[in-house]
Scaffold this active site. Structure first.
Site, PDB file in Angstrom:
ATOM      1  CG  ASP A 142      -2.012   1.096   1.098  1.00 45.85           C
ATOM      2  OD1 ASP A 142      -2.352   1.491  -0.034  1.00 45.85           O
ATOM      3  OD2 ASP A 142      -2.480   1.565   2.130  1.00 45.85           O
ATOM      4  CB  CYS A 202     -20.501  -0.281  -7.070  1.00 53.36           C
ATOM      5  SG  CYS A 202     -19.970  -0.308  -8.804  1.00 53.36           S
ATOM      6  CB  CYS A 206     -21.422   6.401  -5.037  1.00 56.94           C
ATOM      7  SG  CYS A 206     -20.238   7.660  -4.497  1.00 56.94           S
ATOM      8  CB  CYS A 222     -14.206   9.001  -2.686  1.00 53.86           C
ATOM      9  SG  CYS A 222     -14.188   7.420  -1.828  1.00 53.86           S
ATOM     10  CB  CYS A 249     -17.614   5.309   2.411  1.00 58.90           C
ATOM     11  SG  CYS A 249     -19.275   5.046   1.713  1.00 58.90           S
ATOM     12  CB  CYS A 252     -19.030   1.538  -3.973  1.00 59.48           C
ATOM     13  SG  CYS A 252     -17.310   1.604  -3.429  1.00 59.48           S
ATOM     14  CB  CYS A 256     -20.049  -5.858  -4.919  1.00 58.47           C
ATOM     15  SG  CYS A 256     -19.410  -6.906  -6.257  1.00 58.47           S
TER      16      CYS A 256
END
Length: 365
Positions: A142, A202, A206, A222, A249, A252, A256
């Protein structure tokens, strides 16, 4: 190294990765992909990275594995499951509770994945040394300029869905990703085909309309970006849509349809949610000073945003709650030393009815 020896090593690597807690592993070529690089350039050119200047600063090496390390021959993409044991949307609209993203309810994934990746790297080096094979490698989680999601797709872990996150047929949207670059020329796995089809769940879910079109995310809109990366006051247009989300959050991801296939048994134990973070009470969170914040979120990814940004988020949630019982805590924060916190408190006070409502909440008689 002859192919059969590489194949044997690959099989052993997969087994060791499973033993170390990885739920998914795949292999991809390390060559740069012009299409991925072009998409990154367009995303940065549109300014969709917002205040994440580090995305632009190292875009040259983020374009592909060999842009960072020309000697790399293979990418080993790995994923750990953090499939939630509860409904991530269950607290929506709760006037007393706050919503923390599923990924942040357990231990910090950076630490867990990095430890496992280093263990896998030690195993690979030892195996190569035992048969006289030269190997070099680098591991990433990351924080490095590595495009884990498109690499995961190239390695067959899943595909980048319309929400831009990786989706797995086995693990749904719930995978933490890491990568290992190596000089060994492993045979690549087949890239995963896109299986979103006509589904737009998704996109429709949002709350801030952060997707200008499928497969493209404007981070500036976002809620995950706004609550974690954005340092200043939350823009007015996003405050109401934030609801009671105070860190990240999941909307989204949570909607799925592929999540119904998520393998709960594959979830890494380190990511089981801490009880106090599953249904945290806003009233308690609003009282946190810096020391209490650090103590409460020790070992959690939440700690990195600091007390002020966190309390700012809680104040937006308080203002959206319609709960006058929170007014005493909000009113105390109106005089906070941090101007961003104080501004958020003033907004929340106005939303909840102002100082007079605070007095009535303190003395209901």
């Amino acid at each position: 190294m002859v192919n059969h020896r590489l194949d044997t090593l690959k099989t052993g690597l997969v087994e060791e990765a499973r033993r170390l807690g990885f739920a998914a592993i795949g292999f991809a070529p390390a060559a740069d992909d012009p299409l991925r690089a072009a998409r990154l350039d367009q995303w940065l050119g549109d300014g969709f990275h917002g205040e994440m200047q580090w995305m632009a600063d190292r875009a040259d090496v983020r374009r592909g594995p060999q842009s960072m390390w020309p000697e790399a021959r293979s990418v080993i993409a790995l994923g750990m499951s953090y499939a939630p044991p509860h409904d991530p949307l269950a607290l929506e609209g709760d006037p007393e509770k706050a919503r923390i993203s599923v990924y942040a309810q357990g231990r910090d994934y950076h630490d867990v994945l990095k430890k496992a990746l280093k263990g896998l790297a030690r195993w690979l080096v030892a195996e190569c040394e035992s048969n006289g094979t030269e190997v070099a490698l680098k591991v990433f989680v990351d924080t490095a300029p590595v495009m884990e999601k498109p690499l995961g797709e190239a390695a067959g872990l899943g595909w980048q869905g319309k929400h831009t996150n990786l989706v797995s047929r086995t693990h749904g949207s719930w995978l933490f990703l890491g990568a290992m670059y190596t000089t060994l020329p492993f045979a690549p796995d087949e890239p995963h085909s896109n299986r979103c089809g006509s589904c737009n769940a998704c996109q429709d879910a949002c709350p801030t309309r952060a997707f200008p079109e499928p497969y493209r995310l404007d981070a500036r809109r976002c809620i995950s970006y706004l609550t974690i990366e954005h340092k200043g006051p939350i823009p007015e247009e996003f405050r109401k849509p934030m609801g009671n989300r105070i860190y990240g959050c999941d909307d989204c991801l949570a909607v799925c349809p592929w999540n119904k296939f998520a393998d709960q048994a594959a979830r890494h134990a380190a990511f089981l949610p801490r009880e106090e973070l599953v249904e945290p009470r806003l009233k308690e969170l609003l009282t946190l000073d810096d020391a209490a914040f650090r103590a409460k979120f020790s070992g959690s990814p939440i700690k990195r945003i600091g007390r002020n940004r966190f309390v700012r988020n809680c104040l937006i949630a308080a203002g959206n709650s319609g709960n006058p019982a929170l007014l005493p805590q909000v009113r105390m924060l109106a005089g906070d030393a941090d101007p961003v916190v104080a501004e958020a408190a003033a907004w929340a006070l106005a939303e909840l009815g102002g100082p007079r409502a605070a007095e009535e909440a303190a003395d209901p008689s």
